[in-house]
Design a protein around this motif. Sequence first.
Motif, PDB file in Angstrom:
ATOM      1  N   PRO A 295      25.588  12.701  55.484  1.00  0.00           N
ATOM      2  CA  PRO A 295      24.354  13.149  55.949  1.00  0.00           C
ATOM      3  C   PRO A 295      23.311  12.684  54.858  1.00  0.00           C
ATOM      4  N   GLY A 296      22.371  12.136  55.209  1.00  0.00           N
ATOM      5  CA  GLY A 296      21.344  11.595  54.333  1.00  0.00           C
ATOM      6  C   GLY A 296      20.565  12.605  53.447  1.00  0.00           C
ATOM      7  N   GLU A 297      20.703  13.954  53.618  1.00  0.00           N
ATOM      8  CA  GLU A 297      20.155  14.820  53.045  1.00  0.00           C
ATOM      9  C   GLU A 297      21.083  15.558  51.909  1.00  0.00           C
ATOM     10  N   TRP A 298      22.217  15.032  51.941  1.00  0.00           N
ATOM     11  CA  TRP A 298      23.057  15.205  50.566  1.00  0.00           C
ATOM     12  C   TRP A 298      22.731  14.471  49.368  1.00  0.00           C
ATOM     13  N   LEU A 299      22.809  15.219  48.331  1.00  0.00           N
ATOM     14  CA  LEU A 299      22.382  14.781  47.201  1.00  0.00           C
ATOM     15  C   LEU A 299      23.540  14.461  46.268  1.00  0.00           C
ATOM     16  N   LYS A 300      23.632  13.130  45.716  1.00  0.00           N
ATOM     17  CA  LYS A 300      24.812  13.109  44.904  1.00  0.00           C
ATOM     18  C   LYS A 300      24.313  13.416  43.619  1.00  0.00           C
ATOM     19  N   ALA A 301      25.455  14.219  42.764  1.00  0.00           N
ATOM     20  CA  ALA A 301      25.181  14.757  41.456  1.00  0.00           C
ATOM     21  C   ALA A 301      25.936  13.968  40.422  1.00  0.00           C
ATOM     22  N   GLY A 302      27.213  13.240  41.075  1.00  0.00           N
ATOM     23  CA  GLY A 302      27.922  12.615  40.049  1.00  0.00           C
ATOM     24  C   GLY A 302      29.044  11.901  40.589  1.00  0.00           C
ATOM     25  N   THR A 303      29.723  11.304  39.515  1.00  0.00           N
ATOM     26  CA  THR A 303      31.038  10.663  40.075  1.00  0.00           C
ATOM     27  C   THR A 303      32.141  10.852  38.818  1.00  0.00           C
ATOM     28  N   TRP A 304      33.181  10.746  39.312  1.00  0.00           N
ATOM     29  CA  TRP A 304      34.405  10.588  38.377  1.00  0.00           C
ATOM     30  C   TRP A 304      35.066   9.322  38.705  1.00  0.00           C
ATOM     31  N   THR A 305      35.412   8.586  37.743  1.00  0.00           N
ATOM     32  CA  THR A 305      35.974   7.245  37.967  1.00  0.00           C
ATOM     33  C   THR A 305      37.270   7.295  36.994  1.00  0.00           C
ATOM     34  N   ILE A 306      38.343   6.883  37.532  1.00  0.00           N
ATOM     35  CA  ILE A 306      39.809   6.759  36.761  1.00  0.00           C
ATOM     36  C   ILE A 306      40.156   5.314  36.746  1.00  0.00           C
ATOM     37  N   GLU A 307      40.971   4.899  35.654  1.00  0.00           N
ATOM     38  CA  GLU A 307      41.579   3.681  35.529  1.00  0.00           C
ATOM     39  C   GLU A 307      42.979   3.355  36.109  1.00  0.00           C
ATOM     40  N   ASN A 308      43.341   2.162  36.304  1.00  0.00           N
ATOM     41  CA  ASN A 308      44.319   1.830  36.556  1.00  0.00           C
ATOM     42  C   ASN A 308      44.960   2.670  37.795  1.00  0.00           C
ATOM     43  N   ASN A 309      44.150   2.761  39.103  1.00  0.00           N
ATOM     44  CA  ASN A 309      44.605   3.345  40.030  1.00  0.00           C
ATOM     45  C   ASN A 309      45.556   2.888  40.984  1.00  0.00           C
ATOM     46  N   VAL A 310      46.911   3.416  41.225  1.00  0.00           N
ATOM     47  CA  VAL A 310      47.874   3.059  42.216  1.00  0.00           C
ATOM     48  C   VAL A 310      48.007   3.996  43.280  1.00  0.00           C
ATOM     49  N   ILE A 311      47.542   5.230  43.179  1.00  0.00           N
ATOM     50  CA  ILE A 311      47.949   6.050  44.326  1.00  0.00           C
ATOM     51  C   ILE A 311      46.859   6.985  45.085  1.00  0.00           C
ATOM     52  N   ALA A 312      45.901   7.015  44.207  1.00  0.00           N
ATOM     53  CA  ALA A 312      44.631   8.009  44.686  1.00  0.00           C
ATOM     54  C   ALA A 312      43.907   6.772  45.822  1.00  0.00           C
ATOM     55  N   GLY A 313      43.387   7.672  46.673  1.00  0.00           N
ATOM     56  CA  GLY A 313      42.914   7.074  47.906  1.00  0.00           C
ATOM     57  C   GLY A 313      41.434   6.299  47.596  1.00  0.00           C
ATOM     58  N   ASP A 314      40.904   6.378  46.105  1.00  0.00           N
ATOM     59  CA  ASP A 314      39.896   5.647  45.568  1.00  0.00           C
ATOM     60  C   ASP A 314      39.888   5.892  44.212  1.00  0.00           C
ATOM     61  N   SER A 315      39.382   5.013  43.340  1.00  0.00           N
ATOM     62  CA  SER A 315      39.422   5.274  41.919  1.00  0.00           C
ATOM     63  C   SER A 315      38.186   6.258  41.713  1.00  0.00           C
ATOM     64  N   VAL A 316      37.136   6.152  42.458  1.00  0.00           N
ATOM     65  CA  VAL A 316      35.890   6.866  42.241  1.00  0.00           C
ATOM     66  C   VAL A 316      35.711   7.870  43.241  1.00  0.00           C
ATOM     67  N   VAL A 317      35.421   9.258  42.792  1.00  0.00           N
ATOM     68  CA  VAL A 317      35.295  10.339  43.642  1.00  0.00           C
ATOM     69  C   VAL A 317      33.721  10.909  43.400  1.00  0.00           C
ATOM     70  N   SER A 318      33.039  11.008  44.493  1.00  0.00           N
ATOM     71  CA  SER A 318      31.630  11.561  44.300  1.00  0.00           C
ATOM     72  C   SER A 318      31.415  13.172  44.670  1.00  0.00           C
ATOM     73  N   PHE A 319      30.757  13.662  44.217  1.00  0.00           N
ATOM     74  CA  PHE A 319      30.238  14.990  44.143  1.00  0.00           C
ATOM     75  C   PHE A 319      28.531  15.107  44.660  1.00  0.00           C
ATOM     76  N   TYR A 320      28.591  15.893  45.742  1.00  0.00           N
ATOM     77  CA  TYR A 320      27.536  15.915  46.483  1.00  0.00           C
ATOM     78  C   TYR A 320      27.089  17.408  46.582  1.00  0.00           C
ATOM     79  N   ALA A 321      25.810  17.541  46.724  1.00  0.00           N
ATOM     80  CA  ALA A 321      25.340  18.967  46.859  1.00  0.00           C
ATOM     81  C   ALA A 321      24.794  18.876  48.423  1.00  0.00           C
ATOM     82  N   VAL A 322      24.867  19.818  49.246  1.00  0.00           N
ATOM     83  CA  VAL A 322      24.295  19.539  50.679  1.00  0.00           C
ATOM     84  C   VAL A 322      22.819  19.771  50.580  1.00  0.00           C
TER      85      VAL A 322
END
Length: 353
Positions: A295-322
């Motif tokens: 949704p366009g009205e969601w506001l991204k507050a930040g992200t976490w990025t991990i290194e050497n990812n081999v198992i997670a769905g993505d190395s970057v996960v995002s945090f949104y406020a609705v």
Amino acid sequence: RYEGIFLVFIASLLFILKRKFLTGLLILICSLIPVFIFGIFSIKNGWSFFPNSLLLKGSFPDITSFNGLFSFSAVLLDIFLPGKLTVVIILSLLIFSAVIYYISKSRYGPILNMKITYLILLFGVNLVLYAAYSKSGWSYRYQSFLVALGIFVFSILLFEYLLKDFRKKIALKSVLITILIIFPMVYFLVQGIQLNIQTPVASTNIYEQQYQMGQFLKKYYQGDGVALNDIGASNYFADIKCVDLWGLANLEISQKRRSGKFVTEDIRRACEKYNVKIAIVYDSWFKDGDKSELPGEWLKAGTWTIENNVIAGDSVVSFYAVNDKELAKLSESLKDFQVQLPKGVKQNYVSSN
């Protein structure tokens, strides 16, 4: 696992072909009873006959009512209809079976005795059917049952045709069979080495991402509505009202995804229904080309990025406020939690539009 149905079906069919009809039918019926008990219980409680994880990750029909059980025949029918790689797979299966049968009946003397032939058929046919009707790709946690069966079958072959009476195993047919045995064993050896190298890295990935997500939610959003697309650790560690945007834990979303009609408005409606305050998601999972499906009205507050990812769905996960109201708390919570993050996690703050 439900994939065991393939193995049961093959074993039952072999008994029936041997004219042991009662044994074959009893094996099939007794093995399917737990599946039907769970399926009926699930339907009675408003869910699908099969678990959502199986419907989303596999090529199974959507069975959400007793009448819908008839649609299960589509899976069997699909075996005999042209489409995708089905014809190639079935032809390969028939050729493989014919070659094994011919070898076992060779007039020059059977190379394979019938018991070993049956083991090869059990493994080979199970492997082909799994490849045809599973969309999970190659992952050891999904295919471990095949690896175990393969080790069992090939260990017997290795003993019978290489180790047993080794000095007598000089005939060309034994050399060829030995090569066929050793080749897949070398493959699994290489895969096993790779797995042992990746396991510590994968464990670190989970600790740095999913585990931290669970701890974050437990500390700041206990009891609140939260939208996620990777739900396991977060729900294990935190008592939240989870809206699973991937559908594993949400029947409506699962049905929408399987119909190919899950759109931004569906995300918005589901989150409003369960009073979601924040969302923690992989942006890459919600892309339609270059356009985000969130949704366009969601506001991204930040992200976490991990290194050497081999198992997670993505190395970057995002945090949104609705909405604006939730943004301040989310941003403050991320700043406060940063001191608890492992050194391998990079936290970025985002200035929302």
